[in-house]
Design a protein around this motif. Structure first.
Motif, short mmCIF file in Angstrom:
data_model
loop_
_atom_site.label_atom_id
_atom_site.label_comp_id
_atom_site.label_asym_id
_atom_site.label_seq_id
_atom_site.Cartn_x
_atom_site.Cartn_y
_atom_site.Cartn_z
N THR A 156 -2.05 6.10 3.51
CA THR A 156 -2.28 4.85 4.23
C THR A 156 -2.84 5.08 5.63
OG1 THR A 156 0.03 4.83 4.92
CG2 THR A 156 -0.52 3.60 2.93
N TYR A 191 -14.97 -1.91 1.32
CA TYR A 191 -13.59 -1.55 1.05
C TYR A 191 -13.55 -0.48 -0.04
CZ TYR A 191 -12.35 -5.50 3.91
OH TYR A 191 -12.21 -6.37 4.97
N ALA A 207 0.83 -1.20 0.00
CA ALA A 207 0.00 0.00 0.00
C ALA A 207 0.87 1.25 0.00
CB ALA A 207 -0.91 0.00 1.22
N MET A 266 -7.29 -4.36 5.90
CA MET A 266 -6.90 -4.80 4.56
C MET A 266 -7.33 -6.24 4.39
SD MET A 266 -3.20 -3.03 3.83
CE MET A 266 -3.26 -3.45 2.09
N ALA A 297 -8.46 -2.38 0.67
CA ALA A 297 -8.22 -1.64 1.91
C ALA A 297 -9.42 -0.74 2.18
CB ALA A 297 -6.96 -0.80 1.81
N TRP A 308 -5.70 -3.32 10.51
CA TRP A 308 -4.36 -2.81 10.24
C TRP A 308 -3.62 -2.49 11.53
CZ3 TRP A 308 -1.46 -3.76 6.55
CH2 TRP A 308 -0.38 -2.97 6.20
N ILE A 314 -6.29 3.75 6.27
CA ILE A 314 -6.56 2.31 6.26
C ILE A 314 -6.79 1.82 7.68
CG2 ILE A 314 -5.65 0.04 5.74
CD1 ILE A 314 -4.02 1.32 3.51
#
Length: 122
Positions: free
Chosen positions: A28, A109, A24, A34, A98, A53, A31
């Motif tokens: 990020t 997602y 990724a 994932m 993600a 995550w 997130i």
């Protein structure tokens, strides 16, 4: 925006193993979870596995429990899918995803990779 790039797919024989990676980049910090989904020809995309995550929660589809393991390296912004005991029913394009919450559902997602082909020969 978050960009996801999968790698590690290929052709293996029944009983073989593969490890998929998903790196990724971008924003990020958005997130929270994932996951991995797969889509076989003529079938709908289906959930495979996911993990949070920043925490330790993981989800697996019944079809892969005991054979697939999802893991992560947050320092590298990478999630992995270790697959053992592969069979022809596992043949599909595997997608990394993600999003903001841990979920079994694809529409939860926000970001998707381009997919990597896994083919298991009998």
């Amino acid at each position: 925006q978050v960009q996801l790039v999968e790698s590690g797919g290929g052709l293996v024989q029944t009983g073989g193993s593969l490890r998929l990676s998903c790196a990724a980049s971008g924003h990020t910090f958005n997130i929270y979870a994932m996951g991995w989904f797969r889509q076989a020809p003529g079938k709908e995309r289906e959930f495979v596995a996911a993990n949070s995550w920043k925490g330790g929660s993981t989800y697996y589809a019944e079809a892969v429990k005991g054979r697939f393991t999802i893991s992560k390296n947050t320092a590298k912004n990478t999630v992995y899918l270790q697959m053992i005991g592969l069979n022809p029913e596992d043949t599909a394009v595997y997608y990394c995803a993600a999003g903001p919450r841990l979920s079994y559902y694809a529409d939860e997602y926000d970001y998707w990779g381009q997919g990597t082909q896994v083919t298991v020969s009998s």
